[in-house]
Motif scaffolding. Structure first.
Motif, PDB file in Angstrom:
ATOM      1  N   ILE A 178      -1.928  -5.230   6.877  1.00  0.00           N
ATOM      2  CA  ILE A 178      -1.642  -4.740   8.220  1.00  0.00           C
ATOM      3  C   ILE A 178      -2.314  -5.677   9.237  1.00  0.00           C
ATOM      4  O   ILE A 178      -3.352  -6.296   8.936  1.00  0.00           O
ATOM      5  N   PRO A 179      -1.692  -5.827  10.451  1.00  0.00           N
ATOM      6  CA  PRO A 179      -2.301  -6.711  11.458  1.00  0.00           C
ATOM      7  C   PRO A 179      -3.533  -6.048  12.084  1.00  0.00           C
ATOM      8  O   PRO A 179      -3.586  -4.838  12.269  1.00  0.00           O
ATOM      9  N   ALA A 180      -4.508  -6.873  12.386  1.00  0.00           N
ATOM     10  CA  ALA A 180      -5.738  -6.370  13.035  1.00  0.00           C
ATOM     11  C   ALA A 180      -6.413  -7.521  13.775  1.00  0.00           C
ATOM     12  O   ALA A 180      -6.871  -8.484  13.135  1.00  0.00           O
ATOM     13  N   ASN A 181      -6.413  -7.445  15.146  1.00  0.00           N
ATOM     14  CA  ASN A 181      -7.090  -8.428  15.979  1.00  0.00           C
ATOM     15  C   ASN A 181      -6.588  -9.838  15.708  1.00  0.00           C
ATOM     16  O   ASN A 181      -7.364 -10.783  15.502  1.00  0.00           O
ATOM     17  N   GLY A 182      -5.272  -9.991  15.654  1.00  0.00           N
ATOM     18  CA  GLY A 182      -4.679 -11.303  15.450  1.00  0.00           C
ATOM     19  C   GLY A 182      -4.746 -11.800  14.026  1.00  0.00           C
ATOM     20  O   GLY A 182      -4.373 -12.940  13.749  1.00  0.00           O
TER      21      GLY A 182
ATOM     22  N   ALA B 281      -5.943  -6.856   4.158  1.00  0.00           N
ATOM     23  CA  ALA B 281      -5.364  -6.402   2.882  1.00  0.00           C
ATOM     24  C   ALA B 281      -5.864  -5.009   2.551  1.00  0.00           C
ATOM     25  O   ALA B 281      -7.075  -4.747   2.588  1.00  0.00           O
ATOM     26  N   LEU B 282      -4.922  -4.155   2.219  1.00  0.00           N
ATOM     27  CA  LEU B 282      -5.251  -2.783   1.852  1.00  0.00           C
ATOM     28  C   LEU B 282      -4.660  -2.445   0.483  1.00  0.00           C
ATOM     29  O   LEU B 282      -3.632  -2.987   0.077  1.00  0.00           O
TER      30      LEU B 282
ATOM     31  N   GLN C  13       1.701   4.317   7.920  1.00  0.00           N
ATOM     32  CA  GLN C  13       1.002   5.035   8.983  1.00  0.00           C
ATOM     33  C   GLN C  13      -0.466   4.604   9.150  1.00  0.00           C
ATOM     34  O   GLN C  13      -1.076   4.884  10.186  1.00  0.00           O
ATOM     35  N   VAL C  14      -1.038   3.988   8.124  1.00  0.00           N
ATOM     36  CA  VAL C  14      -2.453   3.646   8.198  1.00  0.00           C
ATOM     37  C   VAL C  14      -2.669   2.585   9.279  1.00  0.00           C
ATOM     38  O   VAL C  14      -1.830   1.710   9.507  1.00  0.00           O
ATOM     39  N   ALA C  15      -3.812   2.685   9.950  1.00  0.00           N
ATOM     40  CA  ALA C  15      -4.139   1.729  11.025  1.00  0.00           C
ATOM     41  C   ALA C  15      -5.654   1.549  11.089  1.00  0.00           C
ATOM     42  O   ALA C  15      -6.432   2.296  10.465  1.00  0.00           O
ATOM     43  N   LEU C  16      -6.073   0.509  11.876  1.00  0.00           N
ATOM     44  CA  LEU C  16      -7.493   0.238  12.059  1.00  0.00           C
ATOM     45  C   LEU C  16      -7.928   0.700  13.439  1.00  0.00           C
ATOM     46  O   LEU C  16      -7.293   0.387  14.459  1.00  0.00           O
ATOM     47  N   ALA C  17      -8.987   1.462  13.471  1.00  0.00           N
ATOM     48  CA  ALA C  17      -9.549   1.908  14.754  1.00  0.00           C
ATOM     49  C   ALA C  17     -10.287   0.739  15.418  1.00  0.00           C
ATOM     50  O   ALA C  17     -10.596  -0.268  14.773  1.00  0.00           O
ATOM     51  N   PRO C  18     -10.591   0.836  16.737  1.00  0.00           N
ATOM     52  CA  PRO C  18     -11.314  -0.259  17.407  1.00  0.00           C
ATOM     53  C   PRO C  18     -12.627  -0.605  16.740  1.00  0.00           C
ATOM     54  O   PRO C  18     -13.063  -1.758  16.771  1.00  0.00           O
ATOM     55  N   ASP C  19     -13.235   0.370  16.089  1.00  0.00           N
ATOM     56  CA  ASP C  19     -14.489   0.058  15.395  1.00  0.00           C
ATOM     57  C   ASP C  19     -14.275  -0.486  13.996  1.00  0.00           C
ATOM     58  O   ASP C  19     -15.218  -0.675  13.235  1.00  0.00           O
ATOM     59  N   GLY C  20     -13.014  -0.704  13.633  1.00  0.00           N
ATOM     60  CA  GLY C  20     -12.688  -1.271  12.323  1.00  0.00           C
ATOM     61  C   GLY C  20     -12.518  -0.258  11.228  1.00  0.00           C
ATOM     62  O   GLY C  20     -12.248  -0.610  10.072  1.00  0.00           O
TER      63      GLY C  20
END
Length: 448
Positions: free
Chosen positions: A136-140, A144-145, A55-62
Motif C-alpha cells: 500500500i502507498p504511504a508517504n510517497g 509491504a503488508l 480497506q487497510v490504511a496507515l494512520a499519520p502516526d504510521g
C-alpha cells in the motif's frame, strides 16, 4: 439355498466385491470432499483477505487501521473460529478481536499467492489459513503488508461429519440395491442350468427323450455331450435286452431236453427223474431272475414313465379269470395321476408277480392302493392270507424260495424286487392290517 450352491457362492462373492467397491468409493468421496471443502474454504478466506487488504490504511502516526471490519460476528467473538491479522515488517500488527491477545502468524509460502496452509490457533486448535501479501502507498513510498485470514478446522470437521452422516446411509442403501440387482442377475445367468436340471428330471421321469438344443452357446457343448451319452446308453440298453433275449432262447432248448429226459427216465428211475426235473426247474428259475436283473440294471438315465392305474386294472382283470381269482374281493384305489418310473413291461411283471402271489394265498380280500405323498409315489398291495415271516422276507432278499408247497411261489417276488430296485424304486415287506402280506413299492417323484 444350500451351502455348496453356485448361486450362493456367486452372490456372496458379488456382495463382497460390491461392499469393497463401495467402501473404496466412500473413502475416495471423503477425500474428494475434504479437498473440495478446503478449496472452497480457502477461496472464501482469500476473498475476506482481499476485502481487508482493500480497506487497510496507515494512520499519520504510521499505525495500521481498518475502517470497517468483516461483517462475520465470529471475528468479534474471542476464539470465535474466524481470525484475521494484518502485519508489516518491523511494525505492530492489526488483529481481529477473536484472536484476543494472541498472534496468528503467516503461511510461510511466498512462492504461492495467496499462500494456503495450516497454522496453530489461539486456543491450541488447527486453522486453515490464507496469507495474501500486498503493498500500500504511504508517504510517497510503498509498505509491504501480510494479510492472513484463518478458520478453525473444527468447523470444517462438523461439515465433514454432516457429509458422512449422509454418505454412509446412502452407500448402505446403494449396497442393498446393487446386491439385490446382482442377485437377480446371477439368478438370471444361472437360469439355463435350472432349465437343464428340469429337463434331466424329465428324462429321468420318462417324459422327455433328449435334451433340447435351445440352450445358450456356453451351455450347448455340455448339452450335446449329455445327448450323446443318452444315445450311447440307449444303444447299450438295446444290446443288453437283445443279448438277454438271445440267452433266454438259447437256454430254452437245453432245459426242454432235460425236462424230456426226466420224463423219459421216470418209469425206470423215479428218483433220478425227480432230481433232473428239480435241477431243470431251478435252472429255469435262476435264468428267469438273471434275465430280469439284466433288464432292470440296463435302464440308464433315460426311462419311460408308465401310468399305474391302467396296468393295475388290466392285471387284476386277468387274475380274476384264474382259479380262485373270481372268489376274491379285489379292492382297487389307485390315483389316476400315479406314474411308475419304468416301462410298461417292468411294471406289468412287478404287479403280476406280487398280485399272483396274493391271489394264491389270500382268503377273501386283496387290496391295491396308490398315490403321491411327500414327494414320493407309493403303491401298496395287501392280502388277508397268512403273510410272511421275517426269515421268509430275508430269504427273498437272498433270492431263495420261501415256500415249496405251491409251485412258483417265492422267485416271482424276488424278481419283482429286482425290477423295482432296477428303476430306482424301493420295495418293503410287512404285515398288513388285513392279516396277510403287505408289499409297498415307493419311488421319488420329480417336482412333487
Amino acid at each position: 439355498m444350500k451351502h455348496g450352491s453356485l448361486r450362493l457362492r456367486l452372490g456372496l462373492a458379488a456382495a463382497g466385491l460390491i461392499a469393497l467397491a463401495l467402501a473404496l468409493a466412500g473413502v475416495g468421496l471423503t477425500l474428494i470432499f475434504d479437498r473440495v471443502l478446503d478449496a472452497r474454504t480457502a477461496d472464501g478466506l482469500d476473498r475476506t483477505a482481499k476485502l481487508i487488504a482493500g480497506q487497510v490504511a496507515l494512520a499519520p502516526d504510521g499505525a495500521l487501521t481498518l475502517p470497517r471490519e468483516p461483517p462475520d460476528s465470529r471475528f468479534s467473538t474471542p476464539y470465535g473460529g474466524l481470525y484475521w491479522q494484518v502485519e508489516r515488517p518491523g511494525g505492530a500488527a492489526l488483529r481481529s478481536r477473536s484472536l484476543w491477545d494472541r498472534s496468528l502468524g503467516t503461511v510461510p509460502d511466498p512462492a504461492q499467492e495467496p499462500a494456503v496452509g495450516d497454522l496453530a490457533g489461539p486456543d491450541g486448535g488447527r486453522l486453515i489459513a490464507v496469507t495474501r501479501r500486498v503493498s500500500i502507498p504511504a508517504n510517497g513510498a510503498t509498505v509491504a503488508l501480510a494479510v492472513t485470514v484463518a478458520e478453525d478446522r473444527r468447523d470444517l470437521a462438523a461439515s465433514r461429519a454432516t457429509f458422512l452422516r449422509l454418505l454412509v446411509p446412502s452407500l448402505g442403501a446403494l449396497f442393498v440395491a446393487l446386491t439385490l440387482a446382482m442377485s437377480l442377475f446371477v439368478r438370471r445367468a444361472l437360469s439355463p442350468f435350472r432349465t437343464l436340471r428340469a429337463d434331466l428330471a424329465a428324462i429321468h421321469a420318462g417324459t422327455r427323450a433328449r435334451l433340447p438344443e435351445t440352450f445358450p452357446e456356453e451351455v450347448r457343448p455340455l448339452v450335446a455331450d449329455l445327448n450323446r451319452l443318452l444315445d450311447a446308453q440307449e444303444r447299450d440298453l438295446q444290446r443288453a435286452r437283445t443279448g438277454a433275449g438271445d440267452m433266454a432262447h438259447g437256454l430254452k432248448t437245453p432245459l426242454a431236453v432235460l425236462d424230456a429226459l426226466a420224463r423219459r427216465t421216470e418209469s425206470t428211475d423215479p428218483a433220478l427223474a425227480a432230481e433232473i426235473a428239480e435241477q431243470a426247474q431251478a435252472m429255469g428259475r435262476q435264468v428267469e431272475r438273471t434275465l430280469a436283473r439284466a433288464r432292470a440294471v440296463s435302464g440308464g438315465l433315460r426311462r419311460k414313465a408308465c401310468p399305474v392305474a391302467p396296468a393295475v386294472a388290466r392285471i387284476v382283470g386277468a387274475l380274476k379269470r384264474l382259479p380262485e381269482g373270481e372268489a376274491l374281493r379285489w379292492e382297487i384305489a389307485v390315483a389316476d395321476g400315479l406314474v411308475f418310473p419304468g416301462d410298461e413291461g417292468d411294471l406289468t411283471e412287478i404287479l403280476g408277480n406280487i398280485l399272483d402271489n396274493a391271489r394264491k394265498w389270500a382268503h377273501r380280500r386283496i387290496r391295491v392302493s396308490g398315490g403321491v405323498e411327500g414327494g414320493e409315489g407309493h403303491l401298496v398291495l395287501e392280502d388277508d392270507g397268512p403273510g410272511m415271516s421275517e426269515a421268509a422276507i430275508a430269504g427273498i432278499a437272498r433270492g431263495r424260495r420261501w415256500d415249496e408247497t405251491r409251485p412258483g411261489t417265492g422267485f416271482g417276488i424276488a424278481i419283482a424286487r429286482d425290477l423295482a430296485e432296477g428303476v430306482g424304486a424301493r420295495m418293503r415287506f410287512g404285515r398288513s392290517e388285513l392279516g396277510g402280506l403287505r408289499v409297498e413299492v415307493s419311488w421319488s417323484v420329480p417336482g412333487a
